[in-house]
Design an enzyme around this catalytic site. Structure first.
Site, PDB file in Angstrom:
ATOM      1  N   HIS A  17      60.291  38.516  32.964  1.00 50.71           N
ATOM      2  CA  HIS A  17      59.500  39.539  33.642  1.00 50.71           C
ATOM      3  C   HIS A  17      58.068  39.045  33.916  1.00 50.71           C
ATOM      4  O   HIS A  17      57.569  39.147  35.042  1.00 50.71           O
ATOM      5  CB  HIS A  17      59.463  40.810  32.781  1.00 50.71           C
ATOM      6  CG  HIS A  17      58.766  41.960  33.425  1.00 50.71           C
ATOM      7  ND1 HIS A  17      59.411  42.868  34.229  1.00 50.71           N
ATOM      8  CD2 HIS A  17      57.462  42.346  33.390  1.00 50.71           C
ATOM      9  CE1 HIS A  17      58.549  43.759  34.667  1.00 50.71           C
ATOM     10  NE2 HIS A  17      57.354  43.474  34.169  1.00 50.71           N
ATOM     11  N   GLU A  18      57.442  38.518  32.880  1.00 47.75           N
ATOM     12  CA  GLU A  18      56.062  38.060  33.036  1.00 47.75           C
ATOM     13  C   GLU A  18      55.982  36.812  33.922  1.00 47.75           C
ATOM     14  O   GLU A  18      54.986  36.608  34.620  1.00 47.75           O
ATOM     15  CB  GLU A  18      55.449  37.769  31.664  1.00 47.75           C
ATOM     16  CG  GLU A  18      55.342  38.983  30.760  1.00 47.75           C
ATOM     17  CD  GLU A  18      54.543  40.123  31.391  1.00 47.75           C
ATOM     18  OE1 GLU A  18      53.607  39.844  32.175  1.00 47.75           O
ATOM     19  OE2 GLU A  18      54.866  41.294  31.115  1.00 47.75           O
ATOM     20  N   HIS A  21      55.521  37.985  37.485  1.00 48.90           N
ATOM     21  CA  HIS A  21      54.120  38.312  37.773  1.00 48.90           C
ATOM     22  C   HIS A  21      53.286  37.041  37.920  1.00 48.90           C
ATOM     23  O   HIS A  21      52.473  36.913  38.847  1.00 48.90           O
ATOM     24  CB  HIS A  21      53.532  39.160  36.638  1.00 48.90           C
ATOM     25  CG  HIS A  21      54.097  40.540  36.541  1.00 48.90           C
ATOM     26  ND1 HIS A  21      54.249  41.364  37.626  1.00 48.90           N
ATOM     27  CD2 HIS A  21      54.533  41.255  35.461  1.00 48.90           C
ATOM     28  CE1 HIS A  21      54.747  42.524  37.239  1.00 48.90           C
ATOM     29  NE2 HIS A  21      54.940  42.475  35.928  1.00 48.90           N
TER      30      HIS A  21
END
Length: 344
Positions: A17-18, A21
């Site tokens: 997920h990170e 980003h």
């Protein structure tokens, strides 16, 4: 050991997920000050270029620290690399990238499971292999030399075509000849079922598997991922309308426990469960709630509707702070429930 696998599984999904980003922030020209998996003190920390990379002790989260993300560098600064000075399309891409990466990760994990191990099939569905998960002690299967993990590809000389075909021939025969694949060996094993009629058994626990072509597996993985999204959204609707109890909601402790149990059930089961968790993480993060990616996306869409006029930084910071506090409170309450459930 199962707890360790559970923690590693959660950490992997957070990392994915990170990473979304992070990569989109780099792509859009945002200055990234830190990229961390986990919270708390660092186990490992190093700087590469402008970014500090951290692996922290508490593996239940993570973050990407972008310059100017919450106006801490001054909303009037003209530094073009501050998050809020990037074009709005770039900021939206950075915000939704984490959710996108979790969905992609689910498709990839399911694809690996289907390509490497096949798709599980039930009654009435086509299958070209019967996998023997467990041979019961003292059973006809054990006496005939069948092993856990054997793949049955034919019965009485006929290729396996479905779960039903295998069980029908088994129940209508006095004795069956099984074509078995075992670690690069092809064996013919004769087994005599016990019982009468449709109660005839050889003493095994089985799973029917359909091995499909490469691209068919990827297509099926995409369909399965979409089905998971629909199922989770439906579950959230039922929770809001009161048809599902909050007592059924699992928090970090329960999720770690279940992930560990899935790892003990075999690698395909672990991949399937992690893909489900990854989709859960994506759907929950895109909800339009403060402090979540979806809440920040709503703020950016409001800015777009207002022709580029931003909300005051103080207002946005207050919304995020309140939302974060509520999320932490909910996590504490769910964790207390989980711990009580595990101790019972």
């Amino acid at each position: 050991m199962s707890i360790l696998y559970g923690l590693l599984g959660i950490s992997f999904l957070v990392f994915v997920h990170e990473l979304g980003h992070f990569l989109f922030a780099k792509w859009s020209g945002v200055q990234v000050d830190a990229f961390a998996v986990g919270f708390g003190p660092a186990i490992v920390k190093f700087r590469f270029g402008e970014t500090v990379y951290r692996l922290n002790w508490i593996p239940l989260g993570g973050y990407v620290q972008m310059a100017g993300e919450f106006g801490e560098d001054g909303s009037t600064s003209e530094n073009p690399r501050l998050f809020y000075n990037r074009p709005i399309y770039a900021r939206i891409a950075v915000i939704v990238a984490g959710v996108l990466f979790n969905v992609i990760a689910a498709v990839l994990m399911l694809s690996v499971a289907y390509i490497g191990y096949g798709q599980q099939a039930g009654p009435g569905q086509p299958a070209n292999q019967i996998v023997i998960n467990k041979v019961l002690d003292g059973s006809p299967a054990a006496k005939s030399g069948l092993h856990n993990g054997d793949h049955v590809v034919s019965i009485n000389g006929q290729p396996i075509t479905s779960y039903d075909m295998f069980t029908n021939i088994l129940q209508s025969s006095q004795s069956v000849q099984l074509g078995v694949e075992r670690t690069n060996q092809h064996l013919q094993i004769s087994v005599t079922p016990q019982g009468q009629g449709n109660q005839k058994k050889i003493g095994v626990e089985i799973t029917a598997i359909q091995q499909a072509p490469f691209f068919e597996n990827i297509k099926q993985a995409m369909k399965q991922t979409w089905g998971m999204i629909v199922m989770i959204v439906s579950g959230l609707k039922q929770m809001i309308t009161g048809h599902v109890s909050m007592a059924d909601v699992a928090g970090p402790v329960k999720i770690i426990q279940i992930t560990g149990q899935a790892s003990q059930a075999g690698f395909p089961n672990l991949l399937f469960f992690l893909s489900l968790l990854s989709v859960n993480l994506a759907v929950l993060n895109i909800l339009p709630l403060p402090a979540l990616d979806g809440g920040r996306l709503v703020v950016l869409l409001i800015e777009m509707i207002r022709g580029g006029k931003r909300l005051r930084m103080e207002v946005e910071a207050m919304i995020n702070t309140i939302g974060f506090a509520v999320l932490i409170l909910l996590m504490i309450l769910v964790t207390i429930k989980d711990v009580g459930s595990v101790l019972r």
